[in-house]
Every structure is written in C-alpha cells, then in structure tokens.
Design a protein around this motif. Structure first.
Motif, PDB file in Angstrom:
ATOM      1  N   PRO A  54       0.788  -1.288   0.252  1.00  0.00           N
ATOM      2  CA  PRO A  54       0.335   0.399  -0.332  1.00  0.00           C
ATOM      3  C   PRO A  54       0.916   1.549  -0.106  1.00  0.00           C
ATOM      4  O   PRO A  54       0.435   2.241  -0.782  1.00  0.00           O
ATOM      5  CB  PRO A  54      -1.060  -0.145   0.915  1.00  0.00           C
ATOM      6  N   ALA A  55       2.070   1.393   0.889  1.00  0.00           N
ATOM      7  CA  ALA A  55       2.997   2.549   0.780  1.00  0.00           C
ATOM      8  C   ALA A  55       3.332   2.804  -0.440  1.00  0.00           C
ATOM      9  O   ALA A  55       3.282   4.094  -1.012  1.00  0.00           O
ATOM     10  CB  ALA A  55       3.553   2.257   2.089  1.00  0.00           C
ATOM     11  N   ASP A  56       3.703   1.618  -1.165  1.00  0.00           N
ATOM     12  CA  ASP A  56       4.200   1.919  -3.161  1.00  0.00           C
ATOM     13  C   ASP A  56       3.616   2.111  -3.142  1.00  0.00           C
ATOM     14  O   ASP A  56       4.030   2.902  -4.179  1.00  0.00           O
ATOM     15  CB  ASP A  56       4.713   0.264  -2.832  1.00  0.00           C
ATOM     16  N   ARG A  57       2.212   2.064  -3.564  1.00  0.00           N
ATOM     17  CA  ARG A  57       1.895   2.542  -3.887  1.00  0.00           C
ATOM     18  C   ARG A  57       0.938   3.904  -4.107  1.00  0.00           C
ATOM     19  O   ARG A  57       0.898   4.500  -4.753  1.00  0.00           O
ATOM     20  CB  ARG A  57       0.110   1.512  -4.022  1.00  0.00           C
ATOM     21  N   GLN A  58       1.543   4.805  -3.088  1.00  0.00           N
ATOM     22  CA  GLN A  58       1.176   6.088  -2.763  1.00  0.00           C
ATOM     23  C   GLN A  58       2.742   6.385  -2.750  1.00  0.00           C
ATOM     24  O   GLN A  58       1.595   7.979  -3.344  1.00  0.00           O
ATOM     25  CB  GLN A  58       1.028   5.850  -1.018  1.00  0.00           C
ATOM     26  N   GLU A  59       4.248   6.408  -2.785  1.00  0.00           N
ATOM     27  CA  GLU A  59       4.634   6.869  -3.345  1.00  0.00           C
ATOM     28  C   GLU A  59       4.969   6.165  -4.829  1.00  0.00           C
ATOM     29  O   GLU A  59       6.355   7.213  -5.676  1.00  0.00           O
ATOM     30  CB  GLU A  59       5.598   5.695  -2.474  1.00  0.00           C
ATOM     31  N   GLY A  60       4.619   5.256  -5.731  1.00  0.00           N
ATOM     32  CA  GLY A  60       4.758   5.102  -6.858  1.00  0.00           C
ATOM     33  C   GLY A  60       5.964   4.388  -7.544  1.00  0.00           C
ATOM     34  O   GLY A  60       6.427   4.581  -8.254  1.00  0.00           O
ATOM     35  N   ARG A  61       6.449   3.868  -6.276  1.00  0.00           N
ATOM     36  CA  ARG A  61       7.943   3.105  -6.108  1.00  0.00           C
ATOM     37  C   ARG A  61       7.412   1.700  -5.500  1.00  0.00           C
ATOM     38  O   ARG A  61       7.224   1.981  -4.124  1.00  0.00           O
ATOM     39  CB  ARG A  61       9.188   4.394  -6.114  1.00  0.00           C
ATOM     40  N   LEU A  62       8.607   1.170  -5.745  1.00  0.00           N
ATOM     41  CA  LEU A  62       8.845  -0.161  -4.897  1.00  0.00           C
ATOM     42  C   LEU A  62       9.884   0.241  -4.022  1.00  0.00           C
ATOM     43  O   LEU A  62      11.376  -1.084  -3.583  1.00  0.00           O
ATOM     44  CB  LEU A  62       9.281  -1.594  -5.924  1.00  0.00           C
ATOM     45  N   HIS A  63       9.764   0.784  -2.898  1.00  0.00           N
ATOM     46  CA  HIS A  63      10.607   1.415  -2.189  1.00  0.00           C
ATOM     47  C   HIS A  63      10.654  -0.113  -1.715  1.00  0.00           C
ATOM     48  O   HIS A  63      11.961  -0.273  -0.553  1.00  0.00           O
ATOM     49  CB  HIS A  63      10.324   2.323  -1.432  1.00  0.00           C
ATOM     50  N   GLY A  64       9.860  -1.041  -1.328  1.00  0.00           N
ATOM     51  CA  GLY A  64       9.416  -1.797   0.060  1.00  0.00           C
ATOM     52  C   GLY A  64      10.679  -3.234  -0.518  1.00  0.00           C
ATOM     53  O   GLY A  64      11.554  -4.054   0.267  1.00  0.00           O
ATOM     54  N   LEU A  65      10.113  -3.508  -2.447  1.00  0.00           N
ATOM     55  CA  LEU A  65      11.153  -4.251  -2.600  1.00  0.00           C
ATOM     56  C   LEU A  65      12.996  -4.146  -2.384  1.00  0.00           C
ATOM     57  O   LEU A  65      13.637  -4.483  -2.560  1.00  0.00           O
ATOM     58  CB  LEU A  65      10.718  -5.069  -4.192  1.00  0.00           C
TER      59      LEU A  65
END
Length: 434
Positions: A54-65
C-alpha cells in the motif's frame, strides 16, 4: 490467490536467491543489489502490481522491494568480507520471505492472531532448515542437523517477535537482526543434540501457547518469552529453564492475585495483566545475556558458575520486584522508600512491609530452586542469590522514587534493577564461593 498472498509469494521467490550465495559468493550481493536498483526503476506494470505494498502505491515506487534487496545485499557482503557463514545468510533471508508467505496464507483463512504468528514461525523455520542444509551441501560442509535446526528456530522466533511489533516495511531490519543473532550463535559453535533441540522446541511451543492462552502475555510478550525459553534450554540447560519458568509462572499468578481490587486502586498491570515484550525483556534481558555469556565462558577464561549466579541473581530480582509490587499493591499505607513518608498506592518508590516480605520470599524461592538443581549453589549460594534478589528489588524501589517518570521508564528501571541483582549475585559468588 489473493493479492497479499501473491505479493508474499513474490517476495519469497526473491529471498530464494540467497540459495545461490555458496556458488556466487560476493556476486550474490550484486544480484540482490540489482533487484533493489531495478525495483526503484519500476513505476507501473505487472511487476509493480505484483510487489507493490500500500505505501508503495502511494509513493509510486517499489521502495519495499528495494529495501528488501539492499538488506539482503548487505548481509551477502558480510558473508564475503566479514566471515558471516553462507548458511546464516540463507537462513536470515528465507526465514523472512517464507515466514511472511506462510503468515499471509494463514491470514487468507481468517486464522486467529496466534495462529498467524505460529504460521510465520513454522514457515520461516522450515525454510531456514532446508535452506541451510542445501547451502552446506553445496559447500561440502558436514550438516549437523541439530545445530541447523537450532539456528533456524532462533531466527524464526526472533523474526516472529519483531514482525509482531513492527510493520511489513520493516522486513530489512528483521533480516539484519536475525543475521547478527545467528552469526553470534554460529561463532559460539553451540553443541546441540537431537533430543535437546526437539525438547527445546516442544517446550518452547507449549510455554508460549500456555502463556498466551492464560492471558499471561500478549503475542509479542509470548514470542519474547518463547525465544528466551528456547535459548535458556539450549545454551544453559533444563535447570536454567526451571529457574526462568518459576519466575514467569509465579510472577503471572501474582499479577492475577486480587486483580480487580488492584485495578480499582489504580495499581494493576495494563491489559488485564498480560505482559508485553517490553515488560518481559525489561525483566529477563540481563538473564539472557548471562545465558549467552555462560555459553561462551571459555572465551572469557571465567568460570561458568559466575554467570549462573548472575542469571539467578537477575531472576531473583525480577521475582522479588514482581511479588513486592503485586502483593504489596493490595495493602494500604505504602511509604516512600527514601523518606518513609506516606504516599498514595501506586506511587513509584512506594513500599509496604507486606510487599517487602513477599519480595524476599520470592528471591528465596528462586534461590531454593537453584540450590536443588545446581550442586555448585548449595546453602551459601542460595543465601547469595536471596541477597542479590532483595538488593535488586531495593534498587528498583530507589530508582522508582528518584528517577522513574522524568528520567527513566518502567522497563529501564526493571533492567537496571535486574542488572544490579546479577552483578551482586556474581560478585558475592566470587567472594564467598571461589
């Protein structure tokens, strides 16, 4: 398959890259780094949809991965340049990847929180065992299965504990924490038997479930206690565990003692007496360090009995403090330990004579158990442990009256008190028993 399960399966697949570490060596860090850098370049499309939280979708980047990949790369670099064993790298990464997958599958079936946590630990443990075996075979290193299972179980319990108090985005911190813990244990060259690890896991699972089922601990508290229990059994022995379980058992019962009355007086533990991870660690962190030091005492050229008395002194302090608070809390007219003036019930540093007697009795119980189970303790050693427990309890009250609140939290006070009990126990043992 739900999107959460698909995402967890994708992360588990990425974690499987760790199995190539024994072959790729330093290049495995490049492989994980490439995953991380590539993740930052993906902003949409099927790959983004697969891995996005969900946070990645908000930021538009795959920060988690990206964070997952960078953390795994850092551990791989430790393997190549700092001596961290390859099988520890494998265990540290897959325990998180497959633990999360098992947890998400359990979540899909609306499992209770305790079952989801159990699924994480079971999935992570299984993956860590299989991963280590494969890594060791690739390196042509003999597989000592009990030691492999011990490392896997330790990593799974620590990861499960951290995941119960952190968020999914904190997986990199979980991986790094597991890696450093398992590196320590691998360096200790702990000798584990098949029977020993089997009993340790069975007892740990039973201990954890019972503490949760009886509302003696929250899930994080249960996980903390379970990890402490397993490490105490494997690194110390059954006698050490008996001392530890006596504290948890008697302490939990004392918390329930006239609970409604204590709640009405404002002196009861929160959450109906269920202990959280902070409370468990505040009371038992020093004991855990003593167990670890005992396992490595040959490296310090110090007798293992010194660490046994440190362990017993810290547990005696925790028992004394718990009983003095829980029993003394139902009596009127507490007095501040520093001035002896009357204070309201629940005031930090306030004591009653009934609570003080209960605390000394609690220390004596720990001392008696230690004397029965350890030949090196005896009557003099039991007196040392009792004094250590009573001394630590007194320091707890003094810190409560002078520093708790503005300068120190309750968990910090508990830690310093148990540290005092450990130092007093070890110091008096050296003076009177060496």
């Amino acid at each position: 398959m739900t999107s959460r399960v698909r995402r967890a399966a994708a992360y588990a697949a990425v974690s499987t890259l760790a199995l190539a570490a024994p072959v790729l060596e330093w290049a495995s860090a490049i492989a994980f780094g490439a995953v991380a850098v590539g993740a930052l370049s993906v902003t949409d499309g099927p790959v983004f949809e697969l891995f996005a939280r969900p946070a990645d979708r908000q930021e538009g980047r795959l920060h988690g991965l990206a964070a997952f990949g960078f953390a795994a790369a850092a551990i791989a670099l430790l393997t190549s340049f700092a001596g961290l064993p390859s099988h520890v790298l494998v265990a540290s990464v897959v325990v998180v990847g497959y633990g999360n997958l098992a947890q998400q599958i359990a979540w899909r079936f609306d499992a209770e929180p305790i079952l989801r946590t159990g699924a994480f630990v079971t999935g992570g443990l299984t993956a860590a065992v299989l991963g280590q075996v494969l890594a060791l075979r690739v390196e042509s290193v003999p597989v000592a299965l009990p030691e492999v299972v011990f490392l896997a179980a330790s990593g799974a319990l620590l990861a499960g504990l951290l995941r119960s108090v952190l968020f999914a985005r904190d997986d990199p911190l979980v991986m790094l924490s597991v890696a450093f813990l398992l590196w320590l244990f691998a360096d200790l060259t702990v000798v584990v038997t098949v029977d020993g690890i089997a009993v340790a896991i069975a007892v740990t699972a039973l201990f954890g479930y019972v503490s949760w089922a009886l509302d003696a601990a929250s899930i994080p508290g249960m996980m903390t206690g379970a990890l402490l229990a397993m490490l105490t059994i494997v690194l110390g022995g059954y006698g050490w565990f008996a001392v530890l379980i006596a504290f948890f058992g008697i302490g939990s019962l004392s918390t329930k003692f006239r609970y409604e009355e204590k709640a009405a007086r404002g002196v009861a533990e929160d959450n109906e007496g269920a202990r959280g991870s902070g409370n468990v660690l505040g009371n038992a962190a020093v004991a855990l360090v003593a167990v670890l030091a005992y396992a490595a005492h040959d490296k310090f050229a110090v007798s293992g009995d010194v660490f046994l008395f440190a362990f017993a002194g810290s547990i005696a302090t925790a028992m004394s403090d718990t009983l003095s608070s829980e029993i003394g809390g139902v009596f009127d007219d507490p007095r501040l330990i520093t001035t002896l003036e009357r204070v309201e019930p629940g005031t930090d540093g306030g004591v009653t004579w009934q609570g003080e007697l209960a605390g000394i009795a609690g220390a004596a119980v720990v001392a008696g158990i230690a004397a029965l189970l350890f030949e090196s303790v005896g009557t003099t050693g039991a007196a040392v442990i009792t004094v250590a427990g009573a001394g630590g309890m007194t320091i707890d009250s003094l810190l409560g009256a002078t520093m708790e609140g503005d300068r120190l939290g309750n968990q910090s006070v508990n830690f310093l008190a148990t540290l005092t009990g450990a130092l007093v126990g070890a110091g008096l043992a050296v003076v009177f028993l060496s």
